[in-house]
Enzyme design. Sequence first.
Site, PDB file in Angstrom:
ATOM      1  NE  ARG A  69      -2.759  -1.156   3.765  1.00 10.67           N
ATOM      2  CZ  ARG A  69      -2.332   0.064   4.366  1.00 10.67           C
ATOM      3  NH1 ARG A  69      -2.068   0.784   4.240  1.00 10.67           N
ATOM      4  NH2 ARG A  69      -1.313  -0.615   5.814  1.00 10.67           N
ATOM      5  CE1 TYR A 210       1.751  -6.898  -4.051  1.00 11.85           C
ATOM      6  CE2 TYR A 210       0.539  -6.049  -2.494  1.00 11.85           C
ATOM      7  CZ  TYR A 210       1.892  -6.902  -2.516  1.00 11.85           C
ATOM      8  OH  TYR A 210       2.377  -7.883  -1.908  1.00 11.85           O
ATOM      9  CE  LYS A 219      -6.017  -3.772   4.794  1.00 12.41           C
ATOM     10  NZ  LYS A 219      -6.389  -4.400   6.082  1.00 12.41           N
ATOM     11  CG  HIS A 239      -7.258  -3.308   9.824  1.00 18.59           C
ATOM     12  ND1 HIS A 239      -6.272  -2.845  10.701  1.00 18.59           N
ATOM     13  CD2 HIS A 239      -7.262  -3.717   9.501  1.00 18.59           C
ATOM     14  CE1 HIS A 239      -5.045  -3.394   9.437  1.00 18.59           C
ATOM     15  NE2 HIS A 239      -6.540  -4.359   9.477  1.00 18.59           N
ATOM     16  CB  SER A 261       0.659  -3.983   9.949  1.00 18.41           C
ATOM     17  OG  SER A 261       2.190  -3.304  10.845  1.00 18.41           O
ATOM     18  CB  CYS A 263       0.476  -7.938  16.522  1.00 15.70           C
ATOM     19  SG  CYS A 263       1.571  -5.821  16.646  1.00 15.70           S
ATOM     20  CG  ASP A 286      -7.603  -6.992   7.553  1.00 10.05           C
ATOM     21  OD1 ASP A 286      -6.565  -7.155   7.993  1.00 10.05           O
ATOM     22  OD2 ASP A 286      -7.666  -6.600   6.483  1.00 10.05           O
ATOM     23  NE  ARG A 378       0.487  -9.079   2.463  1.00 16.43           N
ATOM     24  CZ  ARG A 378      -0.637  -8.018   2.810  1.00 16.43           C
ATOM     25  NH1 ARG A 378      -1.533  -8.455   3.609  1.00 16.43           N
ATOM     26  NH2 ARG A 378      -0.030  -6.904   3.749  1.00 16.43           N
TER      27      ARG A 378
HETATM   28  O1  TSX Z   1       1.545 -13.947  15.422  1.00 12.68           O
HETATM   29  C1  TSX Z   1       2.011 -14.106  16.704  1.00 12.68           C
HETATM   30  N1  TSX Z   1       1.236 -14.378  17.487  1.00 12.68           N
HETATM   31  C2  TSX Z   1       0.027 -14.647  17.569  1.00 12.68           C
HETATM   32  C3  TSX Z   1      -0.387 -15.814  17.685  1.00 12.68           C
HETATM   33  C4  TSX Z   1      -1.238 -16.134  17.453  1.00 12.68           C
HETATM   34  N2  TSX Z   1       4.148 -14.159  16.794  1.00 12.68           N
HETATM   35  C5  TSX Z   1       4.491 -13.966  15.639  1.00 12.68           C
HETATM   36  C6  TSX Z   1       3.970 -12.317  15.273  1.00 12.68           C
HETATM   37  C7  TSX Z   1       4.130 -11.672  13.384  1.00 12.68           C
HETATM   38  C8  TSX Z   1       3.514 -11.923  12.607  1.00 12.68           C
HETATM   39  C9  TSX Z   1       3.975 -14.575  17.335  1.00 12.68           C
HETATM   40  N3  TSX Z   1       5.645 -14.028  17.988  1.00 12.68           N
HETATM   41  C10 TSX Z   1       3.466 -14.400  18.996  1.00 12.68           C
HETATM   42  C11 TSX Z   1       2.166 -14.323  18.906  1.00 12.68           C
HETATM   43  O2  TSX Z   1       1.854 -14.649  19.710  1.00 12.68           O
HETATM   44  N4  TSX Z   1       4.534 -14.312  19.819  1.00 12.68           N
HETATM   45  C12 TSX Z   1       5.554 -13.824  18.677  1.00 12.68           C
HETATM   46  C13 TSX Z   1       6.670 -13.963  20.346  1.00 12.68           C
HETATM   47  C14 TSX Z   1       8.108 -15.113  20.303  1.00 12.68           C
HETATM   48  C15 TSX Z   1       8.560 -15.483  19.139  1.00 12.68           C
HETATM   49  C16 TSX Z   1       9.184 -16.868  18.867  1.00 12.68           C
HETATM   50  C17 TSX Z   1       8.933 -17.345  20.476  1.00 12.68           C
HETATM   51  C18 TSX Z   1       8.266 -16.897  21.244  1.00 12.68           C
HETATM   52  C19 TSX Z   1       7.564 -15.102  20.914  1.00 12.68           C
HETATM   53  N5  TSX Z   1       9.575 -18.516  20.756  1.00 12.68           N
HETATM   54  C20 TSX Z   1      10.224 -19.598  19.654  1.00 12.68           C
HETATM   55  O3  TSX Z   1      10.582 -19.467  18.799  1.00 12.68           O
HETATM   56  C21 TSX Z   1      10.450 -21.170  20.811  1.00 12.68           C
HETATM   57 MN    MN Z   2      -5.014  -5.359   7.724  1.00 13.41          MN
END
Ligand code: TSX
Ligand code: MN
Length: 604
Positions: A69, A210, A219, A239, A261, A263, A286, A378
């Site tokens: 975007r 895109y 969006k 959102h 984004s 998370c 989304d 994507r």
């Molecule tokens: O999506 C994530 N979630 C929600 C899941 C339902 N991610 C990925 C974020 C990028 C898109 C996460 N990353 C989450 C999470 O709850 N927590 C984390 C941080 C994290 C990363 C690795 C580990 C633990 C926490 N542990 C190992 O890899 C072993």
């Molecule tokens: Mn979105």
Amino acid sequence: MISFQELNQWVDKMAELCQPKDIHFMDGSEEENQRFLDQLVAEKKALLLNPQKRPNSYAFFSDPSDVARVENRTFIASLHKDDAGPTNNWMDPKELKETMTELYKGSMKGRTMYVIPFMMGPFGSPLSKIGIQITDSLYVVVNMRIMTRVGRDVMKELERIGSFVPCLHSVGYPLNDGVEDVSWPSAPIEHKFISHFPEEKLIWSYGSGYGGNALLGKKCLALRIATVIAKEEMWMAEHMLILKLTNPEGISKYILGAFPSACGKTNLSMLVPTLPGWKVETIGDDIAWIWMKDDGRLYAINPEAGFFGVARGTSYRTNPNAMMAIRKNTIFTNVAITDDLDVWWEDIDGPTPDHLMDWKKEDWTPSKGTLAAHPNCRFSVSAKQSPVIAKEWEDPQGVLISAILVGGRRPSTIPLIHEAFNWSHGVFMGSMMGSEITAASISNDYGKVRRDPFAMLPFIGYHLGDYLKHWLDMGKLSNDSLLPKIYYVNWFRKDDSGSYLWPGFGHNSRVLKWIFERCDGKAQANVTPIGNVPTEESIDIRGLPMKAEALSELLYIDNKKWLEEVESIKVYYETIGNKLPNQLKLELQKLEQRLLYEMEKENK
Ligand code: TSX
Ligand code: MN
């Protein structure tokens, strides 16, 4: 909006402007879709993937300048500048239309103009809205068929609904005499415009092929234009993911979640619980359209029909249900391709192949030192293909919402979860949410919080202050006992050594369980200055290899750190200007007073 009766007139007028070589009205049939896909492959705009590995799936590779975007080319062209607010790019609608009309003149020369009748929302829903997208991109056509409801059935629905949101799109690459087509036509950045006319409820997009720039139902309509309609009609376009959570007794509740984004919103919406007997199913990943019924409660529908998810980082470890959904009938964009014509991206399962074709269609080996797949690569897949799509995901009456989650990436200060005291306090939480900045490219902002109210900053079609007021106004239609409870969650708190304290992913079901039980008035919480925080015993960590101190650190409230947070929110609130509701300033003051009072108590 344009009335059903004026549809043909509008199409003719746009064709006169864009001068396509012909016009195709999309019927949405299987056979039409296959014809388009075959044509895309024949024109070398799409790559047919190995049918043994990835049946009926296709890969597209965008121009390297057209990968995401374009927020600096996205405009809210309201009649008055002040209605767009401090967070949107504004242009005078008359001026913008003049500029764009010049660009659209002859912009579809040598191309077919496709007319896509699409619907956002399930058939028969009181909230569903119809759009008609005109486009010169077949990539857009085949993606819209996955992401929205399209074709003949929508035309029938249009007779019921009566009017539609006109959406004009051109990639801005006319095939004038002697000009050869390219595999991903688009226009240079200064000619890209993603424009919204909020009073007219009109969308004009030019120059990009895109995702959110070009698939105008998502969006542009379901968020930016829908937020304007929703404020006028007293509902909400947000959102947010929508998930269905079922406990071991078979009782279900529905939860909304707003996250910026990166998370893992899609991951959360499809989560596989590690708690025995608990189940998560998906309504949407989304966008949620939310309204209040006569019972004073909030209900939500997912206006979309598919998932346009970030592929990178998706794996059987992080999101097995997404991996199963994309096994077939999927469109991929800007992923890498293996030698046996399957897809690949960084952090997918298994070892890195010795050789790939990267997203720029170049040879790639691990020694190249570049990413093989674009970070914003994507998948587009129909929601129906998810193994955990909830049976009621297309219920026109929506699902009853029990809780709303907000959150972000916060390595410090914010606990794993805290519960708002009431709706107004919850709106405050949503107004101050955001993620800490980690990208090295904006190094002088490193460590600061990028606030993104309800993850809506790029998606509100009007003034941010009015948007927050609308949240408060929605709450006033009912009372706290009927409204969803609001929670701030933070999966990303770190210890002093920089390691994540919470294992995340499927283990988030332990937090969802606490929420579920709070909604039934069961789980225990400590009242703190920032909200209700779980007692250590009330979070189910059975079978979780976690140190006891980790949970107490995850739930710890550092009053001093929170007073610094209050100062930072004050600075942020200044940027919103005088439309920021007083109620939210009051919530901030009350938070500060509770923190000061608590600290005084501790010092005695
Ligand atoms: O999506 C994530 N979630 C929600 C899941 C339902 N991610 C990925 C974020 C990028 C898109 C996460 N990353 C989450 C999470 O709850 N927590 C984390 C941080 C994290 C990363 C690795 C580990 C633990 C926490 N542990 C190992 O890899 C072993
Ligand atoms: Mn979105």
